[in-house]
Design an enzyme around this catalytic site. Sequence first.
Site, PDB file in Angstrom:
ATOM      1  N   LYS A 124       0.818  -1.213   0.000  1.00  0.00           N
ATOM      2  CA  LYS A 124       0.000   0.000   0.000  1.00  0.00           C
ATOM      3  C   LYS A 124       0.847   1.257   0.000  1.00  0.00           C
ATOM      4  O   LYS A 124       0.453   2.263  -0.582  1.00  0.00           O
ATOM      5  CB  LYS A 124      -0.966   0.009   1.191  1.00  0.00           C
ATOM      6  CG  LYS A 124      -2.153  -0.928   0.991  1.00  0.00           C
ATOM      7  CD  LYS A 124      -3.328  -0.532   1.866  1.00  0.00           C
ATOM      8  CE  LYS A 124      -4.485  -1.505   1.679  1.00  0.00           C
ATOM      9  NZ  LYS A 124      -5.576  -1.263   2.627  1.00  0.00           N
ATOM     10  N   LYS A 206      -6.222 -10.668  -8.604  1.00  0.00           N
ATOM     11  CA  LYS A 206      -7.444 -10.793  -7.814  1.00  0.00           C
ATOM     12  C   LYS A 206      -8.526  -9.841  -8.341  1.00  0.00           C
ATOM     13  O   LYS A 206      -8.216  -8.716  -8.732  1.00  0.00           O
ATOM     14  CB  LYS A 206      -7.102 -10.434  -6.362  1.00  0.00           C
ATOM     15  CG  LYS A 206      -8.117 -10.910  -5.346  1.00  0.00           C
ATOM     16  CD  LYS A 206      -7.625 -10.616  -3.940  1.00  0.00           C
ATOM     17  CE  LYS A 206      -8.750  -9.997  -3.144  1.00  0.00           C
ATOM     18  NZ  LYS A 206      -8.370  -9.659  -1.774  1.00  0.00           N
ATOM     19  N   LYS A 209     -12.272  -3.954  -7.260  1.00  0.00           N
ATOM     20  CA  LYS A 209     -13.089  -2.844  -7.772  1.00  0.00           C
ATOM     21  C   LYS A 209     -12.212  -1.752  -8.383  1.00  0.00           C
ATOM     22  O   LYS A 209     -12.710  -0.903  -9.102  1.00  0.00           O
ATOM     23  CB  LYS A 209     -14.000  -2.284  -6.685  1.00  0.00           C
ATOM     24  CG  LYS A 209     -13.275  -1.859  -5.446  1.00  0.00           C
ATOM     25  CD  LYS A 209     -14.265  -1.763  -4.288  1.00  0.00           C
ATOM     26  CE  LYS A 209     -13.552  -2.019  -2.991  1.00  0.00           C
ATOM     27  NZ  LYS A 209     -14.307  -2.785  -2.026  1.00  0.00           N
TER      28      LYS A 209
END
Length: 340
Positions: A124, A206, A209
């Site tokens: 991240k 994966k 969204k």
Amino acid sequence: MENENKTIETPKKKEIVFSAIQPSGTITLGNYLGALRNWVTMQEEYDCIYSLADLHTITVRQNPAQMRKNIIEAYASVIACGIDIEKSLFFIQSHVHTHAELSWILSCYTQFGELSRMTQFKDKSAKHADNINAGLFTYPVLMACDILLYQADKVPVGADQKQHIEITRNIAERFNGLYGNVFKIPDGFIPKNGARIMSLQDPTRKMSKSDENVNGCVHMLDTPEVIMKKFKRAITDSEACVRYGEGKDGINNLMAIYSAITGLSYEQIEHDFDGKGYGDFKTAVGEAVVEELRPIRERYEKLIKDKAYLEECYRKADEIALKISSRTLSKTMKKVGFIL
Ligand code: TRP
């Protein structure tokens, strides 16, 4: 009060399950098949405590209006999946102040080194290089608190969260080692039918969204037309044979989805689609998904219109969650040496 007895203090003590989901935008088919569907089934066997982890979402910058919308929509979506609020707790994390409080305390029992080793932090911070904030770094501590406050036995999570369960256990064991048994040491488990669903456009990644290609991700609330369109465009391979195998990530993914929904084994699917083309198979998978999600979308449409009912649900759950978690927080604070 009545509700609390029913949910938590049943005479024959069931194991406690805790899990949470971040309300950061729409819920995907991957979230549903990988996690939420299991939340629903676990309600039969366990005392389930679920939360919308809204505090976790602000480690990444959010638009306030969009965030409010995301929270209420995610709350309605989870109930629409089949979480029975008479049976399980489903509360909003930020409404229960014990989480943030315990988080400060346990951050003092968590080492810089162990947080530095978290792969999600590394990923991240690489992705949001302009906002590597301390919350992103201490995120696993807050997650540990979510779990430990409720003395959870089991924590169903996706494979990507395994390291977070490990650190939760380490923090809890360290604290217990110093002060005696304060926290139950939770077991993470990756539900065996918790399929890991990949992008329909890049099946090595994966389903997410944030996929740049909108056709890669099916949202739980997509209309039947949109769902069918996405499945018809799903990436496959040139073999034109429905079988599970190496180098067939696209078909493997479609088989995983189809199997998760129908309960059919891969062998059975291969048998049923023997001699048929990918077009037929994609249609079958799309239709299975449409039918699985139809009742959820219908329930959602009703729920999202009834904000008063939703509020009643979370206020009730928030209050019970506060009561349960306050016991653990007080115990922790006493052990550390605070005057209560
Ligand atoms: N970190 C989890 C995720 O992003 C969400 C989460 C927050 C969670 N607190 C939790 C999951 C506690 C399990 C238990 O998916």
